[in-house]
Scaffold this motif. Structure first.
Motif, PDB file in Angstrom:
ATOM      1  N   VAL A 139     -12.924  58.166   6.653  1.00 44.53           N
ATOM      2  CA  VAL A 139     -13.495  56.823   7.177  1.00 44.53           C
ATOM      3  C   VAL A 139     -13.830  56.443   8.653  1.00 44.53           C
ATOM      4  O   VAL A 139     -14.951  56.140   8.872  1.00 44.53           O
ATOM      5  CB  VAL A 139     -12.539  55.774   6.762  1.00 44.53           C
ATOM      6  N   ALA A 140     -13.005  56.986   9.450  1.00 45.82           N
ATOM      7  CA  ALA A 140     -13.112  56.817  11.024  1.00 45.82           C
ATOM      8  C   ALA A 140     -14.397  57.582  11.315  1.00 45.82           C
ATOM      9  O   ALA A 140     -14.975  57.262  12.222  1.00 45.82           O
ATOM     10  CB  ALA A 140     -11.754  57.594  11.596  1.00 45.82           C
ATOM     11  N   ALA A 141     -14.380  59.040  11.007  1.00 48.32           N
ATOM     12  CA  ALA A 141     -15.502  59.904  11.267  1.00 48.32           C
ATOM     13  C   ALA A 141     -16.906  59.286  10.725  1.00 48.32           C
ATOM     14  O   ALA A 141     -17.650  59.151  11.673  1.00 48.32           O
ATOM     15  CB  ALA A 141     -15.449  61.124  10.574  1.00 48.32           C
ATOM     16  N   ARG A 142     -16.853  58.776   9.586  1.00 50.37           N
ATOM     17  CA  ARG A 142     -18.031  58.110   9.130  1.00 50.37           C
ATOM     18  C   ARG A 142     -18.407  56.786   9.841  1.00 50.37           C
ATOM     19  O   ARG A 142     -19.466  56.420  10.232  1.00 50.37           O
ATOM     20  CB  ARG A 142     -17.627  57.336   7.607  1.00 50.37           C
ATOM     21  N   ALA A 143     -17.328  55.920  10.402  1.00 49.14           N
ATOM     22  CA  ALA A 143     -17.799  54.737  11.149  1.00 49.14           C
ATOM     23  C   ALA A 143     -17.911  54.991  12.495  1.00 49.14           C
ATOM     24  O   ALA A 143     -18.294  54.394  13.497  1.00 49.14           O
ATOM     25  CB  ALA A 143     -16.760  53.905  10.880  1.00 49.14           C
ATOM     26  N   GLY A 144     -17.506  56.429  13.038  1.00 51.38           N
ATOM     27  CA  GLY A 144     -17.651  56.671  14.354  1.00 51.38           C
ATOM     28  C   GLY A 144     -16.737  55.744  15.243  1.00 51.38           C
ATOM     29  O   GLY A 144     -17.089  55.580  16.456  1.00 51.38           O
ATOM     30  N   VAL A 145     -15.621  55.702  14.638  1.00 50.00           N
ATOM     31  CA  VAL A 145     -14.762  55.258  15.545  1.00 50.00           C
ATOM     32  C   VAL A 145     -13.288  56.215  15.517  1.00 50.00           C
ATOM     33  O   VAL A 145     -13.154  56.909  14.539  1.00 50.00           O
ATOM     34  CB  VAL A 145     -14.118  53.744  15.032  1.00 50.00           C
ATOM     35  N   SER A 146     -12.146  55.773  15.981  1.00 54.73           N
ATOM     36  CA  SER A 146     -11.029  56.300  15.759  1.00 54.73           C
ATOM     37  C   SER A 146     -10.134  55.844  14.679  1.00 54.73           C
ATOM     38  O   SER A 146     -10.449  54.904  14.128  1.00 54.73           O
ATOM     39  CB  SER A 146     -10.318  55.966  17.213  1.00 54.73           C
ATOM     40  N   VAL A 147      -9.207  56.854  14.416  1.00 51.68           N
ATOM     41  CA  VAL A 147      -8.491  56.570  13.076  1.00 51.68           C
ATOM     42  C   VAL A 147      -7.588  55.244  13.276  1.00 51.68           C
ATOM     43  O   VAL A 147      -7.391  54.496  12.616  1.00 51.68           O
ATOM     44  CB  VAL A 147      -7.426  57.664  13.013  1.00 51.68           C
ATOM     45  N   LYS A 148      -7.040  54.912  14.621  1.00 52.85           N
ATOM     46  CA  LYS A 148      -6.345  53.828  14.928  1.00 52.85           C
ATOM     47  C   LYS A 148      -7.376  52.687  14.789  1.00 52.85           C
ATOM     48  O   LYS A 148      -6.550  51.446  14.038  1.00 52.85           O
ATOM     49  CB  LYS A 148      -5.851  53.829  16.402  1.00 52.85           C
ATOM     50  N   THR A 149      -8.562  52.787  14.940  1.00 49.78           N
ATOM     51  CA  THR A 149      -9.365  51.387  14.825  1.00 49.78           C
ATOM     52  C   THR A 149      -9.410  51.333  13.314  1.00 49.78           C
ATOM     53  O   THR A 149      -9.249  49.768  12.949  1.00 49.78           O
ATOM     54  CB  THR A 149     -10.619  51.649  15.565  1.00 49.78           C
ATOM     55  N   VAL A 150      -9.576  52.055  12.494  1.00 53.71           N
ATOM     56  CA  VAL A 150      -9.543  51.846  11.080  1.00 53.71           C
ATOM     57  C   VAL A 150      -8.416  51.262  10.627  1.00 53.71           C
ATOM     58  O   VAL A 150      -8.209  50.249   9.720  1.00 53.71           O
ATOM     59  CB  VAL A 150      -9.717  53.165  10.419  1.00 53.71           C
ATOM     60  N   SER A 151      -7.179  51.908  10.937  1.00 53.35           N
ATOM     61  CA  SER A 151      -5.825  51.314  10.773  1.00 53.35           C
ATOM     62  C   SER A 151      -5.810  49.674  11.297  1.00 53.35           C
ATOM     63  O   SER A 151      -5.287  48.867  10.372  1.00 53.35           O
ATOM     64  CB  SER A 151      -5.111  52.124  11.431  1.00 53.35           C
ATOM     65  N   ASN A 152      -6.197  49.635  12.398  1.00 51.53           N
ATOM     66  CA  ASN A 152      -6.272  48.044  12.963  1.00 51.53           C
ATOM     67  C   ASN A 152      -7.070  47.152  12.114  1.00 51.53           C
ATOM     68  O   ASN A 152      -6.598  46.156  11.772  1.00 51.53           O
ATOM     69  CB  ASN A 152      -6.443  48.200  14.256  1.00 51.53           C
ATOM     70  N   VAL A 153      -8.151  47.649  11.645  1.00 50.16           N
ATOM     71  CA  VAL A 153      -8.937  46.754  10.752  1.00 50.16           C
ATOM     72  C   VAL A 153      -8.019  46.535   9.462  1.00 50.16           C
ATOM     73  O   VAL A 153      -8.145  45.505   9.006  1.00 50.16           O
ATOM     74  CB  VAL A 153     -10.257  47.562  10.420  1.00 50.16           C
ATOM     75  N   LEU A 154      -7.816  47.545   8.979  1.00 48.28           N
ATOM     76  CA  LEU A 154      -7.001  47.351   7.433  1.00 48.28           C
ATOM     77  C   LEU A 154      -5.712  46.709   7.543  1.00 48.28           C
ATOM     78  O   LEU A 154      -5.377  46.042   6.511  1.00 48.28           O
ATOM     79  CB  LEU A 154      -7.020  48.741   6.946  1.00 48.28           C
ATOM     80  N   SER A 155      -4.949  46.784   8.713  1.00 53.81           N
ATOM     81  CA  SER A 155      -3.721  46.161   8.796  1.00 53.81           C
ATOM     82  C   SER A 155      -3.919  44.960   9.245  1.00 53.81           C
ATOM     83  O   SER A 155      -2.800  44.210   9.613  1.00 53.81           O
ATOM     84  CB  SER A 155      -2.819  46.871   9.426  1.00 53.81           C
TER      85      SER A 155
END
Lengths: 334, 334
Positions: B4-20
């Motif tokens: 997901v992070a790769a696809r969105a072009g962001v870091s893993v942590k950002t994905v985590s931040n969004v989802l949590s």
DNA sequence: TTTCAAACTTACATCGATGTAAATTTGTAC
DNA sequence: GTACAAATTTACATCGATGTAAGTTTGAAA
């Protein structure tokens, strides 16, 4: 687990082996580890195990409503059956007042269960194929064409035929049926209607649509309303076959309210054998499904799928038995 | 999550931040991440989150038996209340036929729940202190001395007093009471007995132990049996106050069986307002607890403890309301 | 233009168990 | 005494997310 290993003087992996029931562990080691476990009153961390193993030993049970006696008793049976096999049950209610969402499993929990037992009510079981989950599903209800899931079902048609035949044998001929789905025959209701019609036909009686009382939900309330409507139409009837006990108990109430005596004027027979049926006034004749058998079979099928021990990948169908219980509501011959 | 992070072009942590639901995330990022989530139909792994965070967002509900209507309806209410706050409910039945173990929480699941709502029935709430768990507990029932847990209770004594006063106002004077604990007064039964006695006393009537019908369990069966025993003793009575509806429904059955008419000969009043009470013959007068209120309060207290937002660490007690529902079983004045 | 906070990234350790695989010890049969 | 299987240990990677902490970018106010 580190601490336990240190205390027992063994490796962490040995502790893990003991606790997860690995075969090749000597009795000596086992007792030594267990002693350390007791001394430290250590308890394994389920979340870590779940993450590592990819399984939770939790199965979902999707039912319409827990507050309906039949489903509460079913849930009870499923919980016990699952417990015997080391599984915990998470209940999902599919009929929710607070949202339009009728997904069988809330997305949040999708990945925290190993499998699902799904009991659709008025829904067509075809919906099962739309579940779109990546764990095994066992459906309670008759198998529909194209379903990949295992099914556990009672012989709805045969049971309703037995119930209908029972009142026919009492001499009743104008037999109403309560619980017909207004939007056409689907699922359980369709099978039960079939059984009712078969019984009539084999007695040379043409089913009379004027004696069909529709009820989209199968609560007591709907039983009362449908019976009142039936009476209001002026249709004459001397028996009612109900598609579940809640409807039948509602019918008893409505009949009494309208001065009709049960069983003298009208025989009433239900379906499910919920606890109330034995204690109503009059007590209710009904079809008793083997709830424990249903629960056991459903859990067994599901666990086989989860653990990969099922003999084949083909969808299976288990048909469970039933019994006709005669009580006061059909006691007096015509 | 990597994908997901790769696809969105962001870091893993950002994905985590969004989802949590982390606060400081821009709307742009949020939509971008959610788009990637949708495209990949990614679903977060609960087990991993549980392990890392140490919480499961699952609360336990320990009740005697799901097959008892009162508890099924309570469970329903708790599930809904918890769902509103993002929690899932795991039901534990404390009365089990298959083992002697009556621990409120099976050890296996001890570490997979964040808190427990515990509804003891005949058990003395003192047992709560023996629970010995490391998560917060909310008890349904009156607070006992020394309990560290929050309690949610209805005014059992006041409600039973209201029920008893109701039949006193009808002119009844020989009022039996059904559901007394044979092994001495504990918990809920004790409070309800107190309310019954208070009502009698304030009418200048001395409670008569000959009119105490004991029942260790509060099922319909026990209601039937206790009523039969009461009649067999030859005691005369013109009303029965029952400690729950199941007992009352059993009593109705036994009274009818013995040729006693309700409400003409005997007034009957129950407690709980389970669904059946409205549909029995005669319908049952009863005390309606605010089940939703109880569930909401219990979940609210528990979640506060879990999330550490409780205003103080002192044990709290919430008292919920009730209503007397008059139906046919107490309709006719003496 | 400077300043500062919010938004975001990066890199890495960590939650606590289990799987793997290779090495070592123990036990039993011949 | 040898052989071989079972029992056990060791070391390490791994499940998939989140916390931490330090660093970089962005954007608006001063």
């Amino acid at each position: 687990m580190q601490d336990v290993a240190a205390r027992a003087g063994v490796s962490v992996k040995t502790v893990s082996n003991v606790l997860s029931g690995y075969e090749h562990v000597s009795a000596k080691m086992r007792t030594r580890v267990m002693a350390a476990v007791d001394e430290l009153s250590y308890e394994i961390n389920i979340a870590a195990r779940n993450l590592r193993v990819g399984r939770t030993h939790v199965i979902g049970l999707a039912i319409p409503e827990l507050s309906q006696a039949y489903f509460a008793e079913l849930a009870d049976a499923v919980i016990r059956a699952a417990g015997q096999r080391g599984y915990t049950v998470l209940i999902e209610q599919t009929v929710r007042e607070d949202s339009t969402e009728i997904s069988a499993v809330s997305n949040m929990r999708k990945h925290s269960i190993d499998g699902l037992i799904y009991s659709p009510l008025t829904l067509a079981p075809a919906d099962v194929t739309q579940l779109n989950v990546d764990f095994p599903v066992v459906v309670l209800g008759e198998r529909v064409h194209g379903s990949q899931a295992d099914h556990v079902t009672m012989s709805n048609a045969a049971a309703t035929r037995a119930a209908t035949t029972h009142v026919l044998e009492l001499g009743r001929r104008r037999i109403a049926v309560l619980g017909v789905q207004p939007d056409g025959p689907v699922g359980t209701a369709a099978s039960r209607l079939q059984g009712y019609e078969d019984a009539l036909t084999s007695y040379g009686i043409e089913p009379d649509p004027k004696l069909f009382a529709a009820a989209s939900l199968w609560h007591r309330r709907n039983g009362v309303e449908a019976t009142e409507r039936l009476i209001a139409t002026g249709a004459t009837f001397d028996a009612i076959v109900c598609f579940n006990d809640a409807l039948a108990l509602g019918a008893l109430r409505a009949l009494k309210h309208n001065g009709l005596r049960v069983p003298e004027d009208v025989s009433v027979v239900g379906f499910d054998d919920i606890e109330d049926s034995s204690y109503s006034t009059p007590s209710l004749s009904t079809i008793s499904p083997r709830r424990d058998e249903i629960a056991q079979e459903a859990v067994a099928l599901l666990v086989e799928r989860i653990e990969g021990t099922a003999p084949s990948t083909a969808a299976r169908e288990v048909v469970t038995g039933f019994a006709l219980i005669v009580r006061e509501s059909t006691l007096v011959p015509f």
